[in-house]
Design an enzyme around this catalytic site. Structure first.
Site, mmCIF file in Angstrom:
data_model
loop_
_atom_site.group_PDB
_atom_site.id
_atom_site.type_symbol
_atom_site.label_atom_id
_atom_site.label_comp_id
_atom_site.label_asym_id
_atom_site.label_seq_id
_atom_site.Cartn_x
_atom_site.Cartn_y
_atom_site.Cartn_z
ATOM 1 N N PRO A 126 -7.304 6.162 -4.719
ATOM 2 C CA PRO A 126 -7.236 7.508 -5.298
ATOM 3 C C PRO A 126 -7.910 8.525 -4.385
ATOM 4 O O PRO A 126 -8.925 8.207 -3.758
ATOM 5 C CB PRO A 126 -8.018 7.390 -6.604
ATOM 6 C CG PRO A 126 -8.159 5.941 -6.850
ATOM 7 C CD PRO A 126 -8.071 5.238 -5.540
ATOM 8 N N ASP A 156 3.196 -5.527 2.477
ATOM 9 C CA ASP A 156 1.956 -4.854 2.916
ATOM 10 C C ASP A 156 2.178 -3.361 3.189
ATOM 11 O O ASP A 156 1.801 -2.527 2.373
ATOM 12 C CB ASP A 156 1.377 -5.544 4.156
ATOM 13 C CG ASP A 156 -0.140 -5.419 4.242
ATOM 14 O OD1 ASP A 156 -0.750 -4.958 3.290
ATOM 15 O OD2 ASP A 156 -0.705 -5.803 5.297
ATOM 16 N N HIS A 186 0.872 -1.187 0.000
ATOM 17 C CA HIS A 186 0.000 0.000 0.000
ATOM 18 C C HIS A 186 0.907 1.234 0.000
ATOM 19 O O HIS A 186 1.717 1.402 0.928
ATOM 20 C CB HIS A 186 -0.886 0.022 1.242
ATOM 21 C CG HIS A 186 -1.807 -1.161 1.327
ATOM 22 N ND1 HIS A 186 -3.085 -1.132 0.837
ATOM 23 C CD2 HIS A 186 -1.624 -2.407 1.831
ATOM 24 C CE1 HIS A 186 -3.661 -2.315 1.043
ATOM 25 N NE2 HIS A 186 -2.795 -3.099 1.653
ATOM 26 N N GLY A 200 -8.975 -1.868 3.287
ATOM 27 C CA GLY A 200 -9.559 -0.984 4.291
ATOM 28 C C GLY A 200 -9.932 -1.762 5.544
ATOM 29 O O GLY A 200 -9.666 -2.970 5.636
ATOM 30 N N ASN A 241 0.790 4.478 0.678
ATOM 31 C CA ASN A 241 0.965 5.334 1.865
ATOM 32 C C ASN A 241 1.477 4.557 3.078
ATOM 33 O O ASN A 241 2.134 5.131 3.947
ATOM 34 C CB ASN A 241 -0.323 6.091 2.187
ATOM 35 C CG ASN A 241 -0.496 7.278 1.250
ATOM 36 O OD1 ASN A 241 0.236 8.256 1.321
ATOM 37 N ND2 ASN A 241 -1.428 7.167 0.311
ATOM 38 N N GLU A 281 -9.201 -11.269 7.315
ATOM 39 C CA GLU A 281 -8.285 -10.498 8.170
ATOM 40 C C GLU A 281 -8.667 -10.534 9.646
ATOM 41 O O GLU A 281 -7.875 -10.150 10.494
ATOM 42 C CB GLU A 281 -8.222 -9.050 7.690
ATOM 43 C CG GLU A 281 -7.530 -8.913 6.355
ATOM 44 C CD GLU A 281 -7.438 -7.463 5.939
ATOM 45 O OE1 GLU A 281 -6.425 -6.830 6.249
ATOM 46 O OE2 GLU A 281 -8.402 -6.974 5.324
#
Ligand code: IMP
Ligand code: ZN
Length: 338
Positions: A103, A277, A19, A169, A21, A199
């Protein structure tokens, strides 16, 4: 340094689950946090990072993500994160990386999400000589169907460098069913998909696993919590798995990798990728993730090489498989592996 550790660092690597960020360097994260209150909050979250059960650990990670999101406020910030992420992957000898990101627009929509994507793609192109990177767009579990459709449209508009759609998320929100129409459309236009699955250990999450497996995405992420039946279906249907040791250990609350499901799937010759990750937040890199796996499950250098070679078949940009395999071949010849 240990000879095997050195081998893990030198071997050309392929990153399929990162990911953008979440790859932020911790020094950059701290610099971007402007208020002392936020700095203190990050200190506390860092301290409590690996405390509590799966749900508590997830809550910690997602609070960090929301803090991070609030301090990335313009295109320069995201350019910096993209640049530093690629530099970190290059120094770790990653030759091909699929980065994923949700985005977003800035300044109340004055800077649209297409600019966010273009800023990242520009950086990726600048680094093309040193690392081949591609983008996957993420749909977040909390979004509306309309926002998800927009993401799909964006992916279509930048088809050469955007190679897939991700679903991620906060896993407390079980919303795959709601987004299924978007993922069906993705299939119709031959856009590859990867879905975070299993998860959390709760019943709703386990139930959602069935819907995700029914959809049959191109790849699955994590698959930490699952039933035997779900495991057998994924094995039978050969749906490739992206496994992220440090992240999985943290969220599954395991002491070490011995109990990790890598072993089971590896023994079954299942298509697998080892990934990072959120390398920045988790403070890891791909070499160290692979090294942990090699050490725990006693893989030889040759087996590690063969493992990365099979991972190359799982990349979304099929045009780059040959590129990855050539690099791996050259490496094996230089290091007299066979
Ligand atoms: P971004 O999409 O580039 O902003 O990357 C950060 C985002 O990735 C977070 O806000 C999360 O939504 C998502 N993410 C990162 N790690 C995980 C995970 O382990 N599970 C689910 N989502 C994740
Ligand atoms: Zn993830």
């Amino acid at each position: 340094m240990d000879d095997v550790q050195c081998f893990c660092e030198l071997i050309p690597k392929i990153e399929l689950h990162a990911h953008l960020n979440g790859c932020i360097r911790s020094s950059t994260f701290r610099q971007l946090l402007s208020s002392p209150t936020d700095q203190t909050r990050l200190d506390t979250l860092d301290k409590e990072f690996s405390v509590g059960d799966t749900h508590a650990r997830m809550a910690n990670v997602f609070e960090k993500f929301s803090l991070l999101r609030s301090c990335v406020t313009n295109l320069d910030d995201i350019r910096r994160i993209a640049r530093e992420t690629l530099e970190d992957f290059i120094s770790d000898n990653v030759i091909y990386a699929e980065l994923r990101t949700r985005p977003r627009s800035f300044h109340n929509g004055k800077i649209p999400s297409s600019s966010y994507i273009e800023a990242i793609l520009d950086i990726m192109k600048k680094y093309e000589e040193k690392i081949c990177s591609r983008l996957i767009l993420s749909i977040d579990r909390t979004q509306t169907l309309e926002q998800a459709m927009e993401t799909l449209k964006l992916a279509e508009n930048y088809r050469t460098h955007i190679v897939g759609l991700d679903f991620s998320g906060d896993p407390n929100i079980k919303s795959f069913e709601r987004f299924r129409p978007v993922f069906d459309l993705a299939k119709q236009i031959n856009l590859s998909t990867t879905i975070h699955i299993g998860e959390l250990p709760d019943k709703e999450c386990i139930n959602e696993n069935n819907l995700i497996i029914d959809y049959k995405p191109t790849r699955l992420g994590h698959f930490n919590f699952r039933t035997n039946d779900q495991e057998q279906r994924v094995l039978k249907e050969q749906i490739p798995l992206e496994l992220c040791p440090t992240s999985n250990l943290l969220t599954m609350n395991l002491l070490d990798l011995t109990e990790h499901h890598f072993d089971l799937f590896y023994k079954n010759k299942h298509p697998l990728a080892i990934c990072t990750d959120d390398s920045g937040l988790m403070n890891c890199n791909l070499s160290s993730e692979l090294f942990q796996v090699v050490q725990t499950f006693h893989l030889t250098k040759k087996e590690l090489y063969e493992f990365i070679f099979q991972t190359s078949n799982l990349i979304f940009d099929k045009n780059m498989i040959e590129f990855c395999q050539k690099k791996l071949n050259i490496f094996s010849q230089q290091s007299n592996l066979f």
